[in-house]
Motif scaffolding. Structure first.
Motif, PDB file in Angstrom:
ATOM      1  N   ALA A  31       0.835  -1.208   0.000  1.00 53.15           N
ATOM      2  CA  ALA A  31       0.000   0.000   0.000  1.00 53.15           C
ATOM      3  C   ALA A  31       0.868   1.255   0.000  1.00 53.15           C
ATOM      4  O   ALA A  31       0.553   2.239  -0.675  1.00 53.15           O
ATOM      5  CB  ALA A  31      -0.929  -0.001   1.209  1.00 53.15           C
ATOM      6  N   LEU A  49      -5.006   0.124   3.485  1.00 51.93           N
ATOM      7  CA  LEU A  49      -4.851  -1.217   4.036  1.00 51.93           C
ATOM      8  C   LEU A  49      -5.970  -1.538   5.023  1.00 51.93           C
ATOM      9  O   LEU A  49      -6.514  -2.644   4.998  1.00 51.93           O
ATOM     10  CB  LEU A  49      -3.484  -1.363   4.720  1.00 51.93           C
ATOM     11  N   SER A  52      -9.040  -2.448   3.173  1.00 50.47           N
ATOM     12  CA  SER A  52      -8.885  -3.746   2.510  1.00 50.47           C
ATOM     13  C   SER A  52      -8.979  -4.893   3.508  1.00 50.47           C
ATOM     14  O   SER A  52      -9.607  -5.919   3.232  1.00 50.47           O
ATOM     15  CB  SER A  52      -7.545  -3.799   1.779  1.00 50.47           C
ATOM     16  N   LEU A  76      -7.150  -4.239  -2.379  1.00 53.48           N
ATOM     17  CA  LEU A  76      -6.232  -3.110  -2.195  1.00 53.48           C
ATOM     18  C   LEU A  76      -5.967  -2.418  -3.532  1.00 53.48           C
ATOM     19  O   LEU A  76      -6.048  -1.196  -3.644  1.00 53.48           O
ATOM     20  CB  LEU A  76      -4.926  -3.624  -1.586  1.00 53.48           C
TER      21      LEU A  76
END
Length: 169
Positions: A31, A49, A52, A76
């Motif tokens: 990320a 993150l 996700s 992501l």
């Protein structure tokens, strides 16, 4: 009935916590590469993150043998691509250099170039998989990845420093 549900929820939570403990660091690095933020100051990457992982936790019981890391990475990537669309006002594939330049190592790349480069080179996602995930032809993914690599290997030159003006006395 309640005991069974509580036991199932506790097991689910333990499994998910074990997954996050094992994969969280790598996913955060992914990320961070996508957002091109510095490693020690990456609030956008952390938000990406967190969203996700929350999505993965919500569908945890429906994975049915599917790899949770792969599912989280896919979400992501898609969330990053959508965010880039909204942030920059158009599809990721038409983003122009020079808008909101990030600070990280990949700062000279467009969001789409970063996404494809991170998926292909850092995450090891096959060209065809990356193309399917992003809704692009495989040839386009190949070209964008090559262009991103060329930009990384030969970054654009910075403008020359201004010359001090000499004032006669």
């Amino acid at each position: 009935m309640r005991e069974r549900q509580a036991s199932r929820n506790a097991r689910r939570t333990r499994e998910f916590e074990a997954f996050v403990a094992g994969a969280g660091g790598r996913l955060l690095h992914t990320a961070t590469l996508l957002t091109a933020e510095p490693r020690n100051g990456n609030p956008r990457a952390r938000r990406l993150l967190t969203a996700s992982l929350a999505h993965t936790y919500a569908v945890w019981d429906r994975l049915h043998g599917e790899d949770p890391y792969d599912r989280t990475r896919q979400y992501l990537a898609v969330r990053f691509a959508r965010g880039a669309w909204h942030q920059y006002g158009g599809p990721v594939r038409v983003l122009l250099r020079g808008r909101a330049v990030p600070d990280g190592v990949l700062r000279n790349l467009t969001p789409q170039e970063r996404l494809i480069l991170v998926l292909r080179m850092y995450e090891g996602v096959a060209e065809e998989q990356a193309a399917a995930l992003l809704g692009l032809p495989a040839e386009r993914v190949r070209v964008i990845c090559a262009r991103a690599m060329a930009t990384l290997l030969h970054p654009p030159r910075e403008g020359a420093a201004p010359i001090a003006k000499v004032v006669p006395s």
